[in-house]
Motif scaffolding. Structure first.
Motif, PDB file in Angstrom:
ATOM      1  N   LEU A   1      -6.356   3.423  -2.668  1.00  0.00           N
ATOM      2  CA  LEU A   1      -5.063   3.214  -3.338  1.00  0.00           C
ATOM      3  C   LEU A   1      -4.844   4.403  -4.281  1.00  0.00           C
ATOM      4  O   LEU A   1      -5.497   4.523  -5.314  1.00  0.00           O
ATOM      5  CB  LEU A   1      -5.085   1.887  -4.111  1.00  0.00           C
ATOM      6  CG  LEU A   1      -3.796   1.496  -4.827  1.00  0.00           C
ATOM      7  CD1 LEU A   1      -2.615   1.457  -3.869  1.00  0.00           C
ATOM      8  CD2 LEU A   1      -3.943   0.141  -5.509  1.00  0.00           C
ATOM      9  N   ASP A   2      -3.923   5.297  -3.848  1.00  0.00           N
ATOM     10  CA  ASP A   2      -3.690   6.558  -4.570  1.00  0.00           C
ATOM     11  C   ASP A   2      -2.792   6.317  -5.786  1.00  0.00           C
ATOM     12  O   ASP A   2      -1.998   5.367  -5.803  1.00  0.00           O
ATOM     13  CB  ASP A   2      -2.997   7.539  -3.606  1.00  0.00           C
ATOM     14  CG  ASP A   2      -3.151   8.991  -4.039  1.00  0.00           C
ATOM     15  OD1 ASP A   2      -3.756   9.241  -5.097  1.00  0.00           O
ATOM     16  OD2 ASP A   2      -2.667   9.871  -3.304  1.00  0.00           O
ATOM     17  N   ASP A   3      -2.920   7.181  -6.767  1.00  0.00           N
ATOM     18  CA  ASP A   3      -2.052   7.165  -7.958  1.00  0.00           C
ATOM     19  C   ASP A   3      -2.023   5.795  -8.631  1.00  0.00           C
ATOM     20  O   ASP A   3      -0.963   5.342  -9.093  1.00  0.00           O
ATOM     21  CB  ASP A   3      -0.612   7.588  -7.597  1.00  0.00           C
ATOM     22  CG  ASP A   3      -0.590   8.950  -6.927  1.00  0.00           C
ATOM     23  OD1 ASP A   3      -1.558   9.693  -7.096  1.00  0.00           O
ATOM     24  OD2 ASP A   3       0.398   9.245  -6.228  1.00  0.00           O
ATOM     25  N   PHE A   4      -3.187   5.141  -8.692  1.00  0.00           N
ATOM     26  CA  PHE A   4      -3.203   3.802  -9.269  1.00  0.00           C
ATOM     27  C   PHE A   4      -2.790   3.851 -10.733  1.00  0.00           C
ATOM     28  O   PHE A   4      -3.267   4.678 -11.501  1.00  0.00           O
ATOM     29  CB  PHE A   4      -4.599   3.173  -9.159  1.00  0.00           C
ATOM     30  CG  PHE A   4      -4.628   1.739  -9.585  1.00  0.00           C
ATOM     31  CD1 PHE A   4      -4.089   0.761  -8.772  1.00  0.00           C
ATOM     32  CD2 PHE A   4      -5.150   1.375 -10.810  1.00  0.00           C
ATOM     33  CE1 PHE A   4      -4.091  -0.569  -9.166  1.00  0.00           C
ATOM     34  CE2 PHE A   4      -5.150   0.045 -11.213  1.00  0.00           C
ATOM     35  CZ  PHE A   4      -4.611  -0.934 -10.388  1.00  0.00           C
TER      36      PHE A   4
ATOM     37  N   ALA B   1     -11.620   9.259 -10.361  1.00  0.00           N
ATOM     38  CA  ALA B   1     -10.690   9.719 -11.402  1.00  0.00           C
ATOM     39  C   ALA B   1     -10.069  11.036 -10.963  1.00  0.00           C
ATOM     40  O   ALA B   1     -10.784  11.981 -10.632  1.00  0.00           O
ATOM     41  CB  ALA B   1     -11.442   9.884 -12.712  1.00  0.00           C
ATOM     42  N   GLU B   2      -8.731  11.089 -10.942  1.00  0.00           N
ATOM     43  CA  GLU B   2      -8.019  12.289 -10.495  1.00  0.00           C
ATOM     44  C   GLU B   2      -7.660  13.198 -11.666  1.00  0.00           C
ATOM     45  O   GLU B   2      -7.579  12.732 -12.803  1.00  0.00           O
ATOM     46  CB  GLU B   2      -6.674  11.876  -9.872  1.00  0.00           C
ATOM     47  CG  GLU B   2      -6.740  11.303  -8.497  1.00  0.00           C
ATOM     48  CD  GLU B   2      -5.343  11.260  -7.864  1.00  0.00           C
ATOM     49  OE1 GLU B   2      -4.967  12.260  -7.257  1.00  0.00           O
ATOM     50  OE2 GLU B   2      -4.649  10.230  -7.985  1.00  0.00           O
ATOM     51  N   GLY B   3      -7.431  14.444 -11.368  1.00  0.00           N
ATOM     52  CA  GLY B   3      -6.865  15.384 -12.352  1.00  0.00           C
ATOM     53  C   GLY B   3      -7.811  15.762 -13.475  1.00  0.00           C
ATOM     54  O   GLY B   3      -7.376  16.008 -14.602  1.00  0.00           O
TER      55      GLY B   3
HETATM   56 MG    MG Z   1      -3.031  11.018  -6.406  1.00  0.00          MG
END
Ligand code: MG
Ligand code: C2E
Ligand code: MG
Length: 448
Positions: free
Chosen positions: A350-353, A407-409
């Motif tokens: 699930l992207d950009d949660f 954890a993104e970014g």
């Molecule tokens: Mg994303």
């Protein structure tokens, strides 16, 4: 850390087109608002002077609506402004045609002709929406036009506009309606031509193999690369390296995302097969972004099956990243396909949660193997205690549900350290590597 590879940004040609289109819509809405304001005030003053207060009040309502349309357009709410202009104008035109501009033996009604202009506007404004909305609004407006055109001649209401005024109005109305029709037609033509040019450019890029997948490392708590996310780039001789932000919207609007997404899926599986032959890379997972429109295709599961089967890769190494938007349209259909993909062994992420309107129930009931915490939350965690509390809770949620959390970014060491303390085990961000070409990624993996 490795050299940034994804620095070359395209000039955003399609982004520029999109901006031009937005500016055109903005000017069109301002012009419509201004016409409504001036006609409303002019005629309102005229009827007030003649003592026809009901008509004057309707004219003033048109003027007020014109102001509202301009304000909405200025507030960058074009959709709301379009709805206001269309619905308001339709209601007022119908009222005007039914009660004020009534056909008599001497002078025919003409106000209803504007309903044709409105129908053309509606068809264009709603061209990217559902067919039922695009054609539904047009049909309602055309039916209203036909009803007023065929309405029998009758004695006017006492407050209806007098024949001597309407006689002059015939030519004013018809000339304005024809001019507006031509202007709207021209604007729509320009818009469609640009839309087609963009679609053609995207199609050419695909057939000339100008799309590429870049790979961004995903690491574990020790900083070892455990996988990658495939990110699309359009390499164009004139425009440079174009990022998804500059063409994804257009690809979605034109439906081009379907063949493009299928290519991405096949290319990603081909890459996984390539990695399988290399001991330094064969353990890596690869994540692929899938848009809502792609998942909605009836044969999407079959496409994924074919891509996996043809490349002969282990389906468990392929992760499909979905955003919550996939669940908005036809939830049952999306859920059915997700279960089928899960049954194939493909991982779902699930992207950009947290960026949208995710509900916890999605995570509990759907077969997600992973959720990605959006950069919006990880960005501020070091300075913002509130953001840090959210990431801690999300990580706890992942543990409770038994799913991986990535954890993104992540750009700085202190973000990495804090998330590590909170129990995060998977990371992605510029700190560990920017999206890079396949060859650079391979080289990095082989480096000691
Ligand atoms: Mg994303
Ligand atoms: P996403 O899936 O959330 O991808 C992460 C985006 O964040 C990527 O931008 C990546 O380059 C960027 N990013 C990664 N680490 C950092 C960081 O530390 N700092 C900052 N500021 N940014 C970071 P990119 O490549 O421009 O992609 C943007 C979006 O385009 C993606 O968001 C995804 O939604 C979409 N996209 C990309 N490739 C594809 C594709 O093949 N198919 C589909 N359907 N969508 C794609
Ligand atoms: Mg993604």
């Amino acid at each position: 850390m490795d050299a940034p590879v994804d620095n070359a940004h395209g000039v955003g040609w399609s982004g520029m087109m999109e901006r031009r289109r937005r500016r055109r819509v903005f000017h069109l809405l301002l012009a419509i608002g201004l016409v409504m304001l001036s006609l409303g005030l002019g005629w309102g003053a005229f009827f007030a002077w003649r003592g026809a207060w009901t008509v004057a009040a309707v004219e003033l309502a048109i003027a007020a609506l014109g102001v509202a349309v301009m304000v909405m357009a200025r507030l960058r709410r074009p959709r709301a402004a379009s709805w206001l202009a269309l619905v308001g104008m339709a209601v007022l035109l119908c009222f005007f045609s039914a009660f004020l501009d009534v056909s008599t033996d001497a002078v025919p009604r003409t106000s209803h002709v504007f309903l044709l202009v409105l129908a053309l506007c509606a068809h264009h404004v709603f061209r990217d929406t559902h067919a039922w909305l695009r054609y539904g609004v047009v049909v309602v407006l055309l039916v209203a036009f036909a009803v007023f055109a065929a309405a029998p001649v009758r004695a006017p209401y006492p407050f209806a506009i007098a024949d001597d005024v309407r006689r002059v109005g015939i030519w004013v109305n018809l000339a304005t309606a024809v001019a507006s029709f031509l202007i709207v037609l021209r604007l729509a033509e320009t818009d469609i031509a640009e839309h087609r040019a963009l679609h053609r450019a995207l199609r050419d890029a695909l057939s000339h193999r100008r799309f590429e997948l870049f790979y961004q490392p995903q690491v574990d708590a020790q900083g070892h690369v455990v996988g990658a996310e495939a990110l699309l780039r359009w390499r164009d001789a004139r425009r440079g390296l174009v990022r998804p932000a500059d063409f994804m919207q257009a690809a979605e609007d034109t439906g081009f995302i379907l063949p493009l997404g299928q290519w991405v899926l096949q290319e990603a599986c081909r890459q996984l097969a390539d990695w399988r032959a290399d001991p330094a890379l064969r353990h890596l997972r690869l994540s692929v972004n899938v848009s809502a429109l792609q998942l909605r295709q009836p044969d999407f599961v079959q496409q994924a099956e074919e891509a996996v089967a043809r490349s002969g890769v282990d389906a468990g190494l392929l992760t499909l990243e979905l955003t919550e938007s996939v669940l908005v349209h036809d939830m049952d259909d999306a859920v059915g396909k997700m279960r089928a993909l899960h049954a194939m062994g493909v991982r779902l992420s699930l992207d950009d949660f947290g960026a949208g309107y995710a509900s916890l129930s999605y995570l509990r009931e759907l077969p997600f193997a992973e959720m990605k915490i959006d950069r919006a939350f990880t960005r501020g965690i070091v300075r913002d205690a509130h953001a840090a509390t959210i990431t801690r809770n999300l990580l706890q949620l992942g543990r409770d549900l038994g799913i991986d959390v990535i954890a993104e970014g992540i750009e700085q060491d202190d973000q990495f350290a804090l998330l590590g303390e909170q129990g995060c085990r998977l990371f992605q961000g510029y700190l560990f590597g920017r999206p890079m070409e396949a060859a650079a990624f391979r080289q990095r993996m082989r480096a000691p």
